[in-house]
Design a protein around this motif. Structure first.
Motif, PDB file in Angstrom:
ATOM      1  N   UNK A 244       0.555  -1.308   0.060  1.00  0.00           N
ATOM      2  CA  UNK A 244      -0.054  -0.051   0.057  1.00  0.00           C
ATOM      3  C   UNK A 244       0.826   1.237   0.139  1.00  0.00           C
ATOM      4  N   UNK A 245       0.187   2.311  -0.552  1.00  0.00           N
ATOM      5  CA  UNK A 245       0.919   3.527  -0.815  1.00  0.00           C
ATOM      6  C   UNK A 245       0.680   4.892  -0.065  1.00  0.00           C
ATOM      7  N   UNK A 246       1.321   5.626   0.515  1.00  0.00           N
ATOM      8  CA  UNK A 246       0.875   6.773   1.224  1.00  0.00           C
ATOM      9  C   UNK A 246       2.031   7.646   1.067  1.00  0.00           C
ATOM     10  N   UNK A 247       1.634   9.033   0.685  1.00  0.00           N
ATOM     11  CA  UNK A 247       2.644  10.159   0.726  1.00  0.00           C
ATOM     12  C   UNK A 247       1.696  11.412   0.886  1.00  0.00           C
ATOM     13  N   UNK A 248       2.766  12.528   1.463  1.00  0.00           N
ATOM     14  CA  UNK A 248       1.839  13.694   1.842  1.00  0.00           C
ATOM     15  C   UNK A 248       3.121  14.732   1.949  1.00  0.00           C
ATOM     16  N   UNK A 249       2.437  15.966   1.689  1.00  0.00           N
ATOM     17  CA  UNK A 249       3.395  17.214   1.815  1.00  0.00           C
ATOM     18  C   UNK A 249       2.518  18.228   2.087  1.00  0.00           C
ATOM     19  N   UNK A 250       3.146  19.154   2.718  1.00  0.00           N
ATOM     20  CA  UNK A 250       2.208  20.303   3.286  1.00  0.00           C
ATOM     21  C   UNK A 250       2.438  21.528   2.266  1.00  0.00           C
ATOM     22  N   UNK A 251       1.517  22.232   1.965  1.00  0.00           N
ATOM     23  CA  UNK A 251       1.434  23.115   0.957  1.00  0.00           C
ATOM     24  C   UNK A 251       0.833  24.600   1.692  1.00  0.00           C
ATOM     25  N   UNK A 252       1.506  25.798   1.685  1.00  0.00           N
ATOM     26  CA  UNK A 252       1.118  26.729   2.550  1.00  0.00           C
ATOM     27  C   UNK A 252       0.386  27.710   1.696  1.00  0.00           C
ATOM     28  N   UNK A 253      -0.815  28.302   1.971  1.00  0.00           N
ATOM     29  CA  UNK A 253      -1.383  29.363   1.521  1.00  0.00           C
ATOM     30  C   UNK A 253      -1.160  30.610   2.416  1.00  0.00           C
ATOM     31  N   UNK A 254      -0.473  31.756   1.801  1.00  0.00           N
ATOM     32  CA  UNK A 254      -0.215  32.715   2.878  1.00  0.00           C
ATOM     33  C   UNK A 254      -0.727  34.024   2.402  1.00  0.00           C
ATOM     34  N   UNK A 255      -1.532  34.597   3.076  1.00  0.00           N
ATOM     35  CA  UNK A 255      -2.282  35.874   2.633  1.00  0.00           C
ATOM     36  C   UNK A 255      -1.220  37.052   3.490  1.00  0.00           C
ATOM     37  N   UNK A 256      -0.986  37.944   2.561  1.00  0.00           N
ATOM     38  CA  UNK A 256      -0.158  39.379   2.981  1.00  0.00           C
ATOM     39  C   UNK A 256      -0.819  40.577   2.423  1.00  0.00           C
ATOM     40  N   UNK A 257      -0.786  41.315   3.104  1.00  0.00           N
ATOM     41  CA  UNK A 257      -1.321  42.707   2.952  1.00  0.00           C
ATOM     42  C   UNK A 257      -0.293  43.867   3.157  1.00  0.00           C
ATOM     43  N   UNK A 258      -0.450  44.602   2.149  1.00  0.00           N
ATOM     44  CA  UNK A 258       0.312  45.841   1.737  1.00  0.00           C
ATOM     45  C   UNK A 258       0.087  46.966   2.861  1.00  0.00           C
TER      46      UNK A 258
END
Length: 258
Positions: A244-258
């Protein structure tokens, strides 16, 4: 012998980007990025590193006929593809450019986005400074970047999986840990960061994962580079193909305001 679980040749870049965007993962995180961007009718929106124009149509619909969407990419082939795809979108303008040195006036845009772009640039901090310059006060930047050092692939021999991830982080991706660094870098370049959204896709099907990670091709290169022996690479891939197979990776959504 190559297992049928793995692609023998990688797709071209346009095909890869289109395939990712059409996947369940791509549709999910891109919609979340669009939601966080909070585009309004009449806005001027920058898609920096727009590639073949995958996201330009959705941005055009959000700004309506009263707004403007500007796609920028350093690759002329991507610019040409994006222009062809958005030829019927009068509010979309696609042009070649460098995110480190945008040929745009100060404070000209309401919104900006980067999607898996800053992990590849030579100077993410300089790129962020440029985006801050061109955004109006109160403007918003939404970035999406993986942290490749979080890539985990299950295998009975953990050392082999660690070697694979180390090769990806050391060699394949220029700014491999950028996902976790973005909030700090954005703050240091003048932004405030009201939200960081982690997205951790889990892959249970090796064929689906292979279309994202290029498992065999990357493993063979890791062996050539000395991160694995050829026998270890064969053993690692054989188990991944059989499951059986399992893989994962964390992806970040970053909100920035000027």
């Amino acid at each position: 012998m190559t297992s049928p679980a793995f692609e023998t040749a990688g797709p071209d870049q346009v095909t890869y980007l289109d395939r990712l965007a059409a996947s369940d993962l791509g549709r999910s995180y891109k919609q979340r990025m669009l939601d966080e961007l909070d585009v309004r009718p009449g806005h001027t929106v920058l898609d920096l590193g727009c590639g073949p124009g995958t996201d330009l149509e959705a941005l055009a619909a959000a700004v309506t006929a009263t707004g403007t969407v500007l796609g920028v990419d350093h690759d002329q082939a991507m610019v040409d593809a994006a222009r062809a795809r958005t030829a019927d979108q009068p509010v979309v303008d696609v042009r070649p450019g460098d995110v480190h040195d945008l040929a745009l006036p100060d404070h000209c845009a309401d919104r900006a986005r980067t999607d898996r772009v800053l992990q590849h640039v030579s100077d993410p901090r300089l790129a962020l400074s440029e985006v801050h310059r061109v955004l109006r006060p109160g403007g918003r930047l939404v970035m999406g970047e993986p942290d490749w050092e979080t890539l985990s692939v299950d295998h009975p021999e953990d050392a082999l999986s660690r070697a694979y991830t180390r090769y990806v982080a050391d060699v394949v991706i220029r700014n491999a840990s950028l996902g976790r660094q973005l909030p700090r870098l954005a703050t240091e370049t003048g932004f405030t960061v009201p939200a960081v959204v982690p997205v951790t896709p889990v892959f249970r099907d090796v064929r689906v994962a292979d279309k994202i990670f290029g498992l065999e091709r990357t493993t063979r290169r890791a062996a050539t580079a000395g991160y694995l022996t050829r026998e270890e690479a064969d053993r690692w891939l054989a188990h991944l193909a059989q499951g059986p197979f399992l893989a994962a990776v964390t992806f970040y959504i970053v909100v920035a305001e000027a």
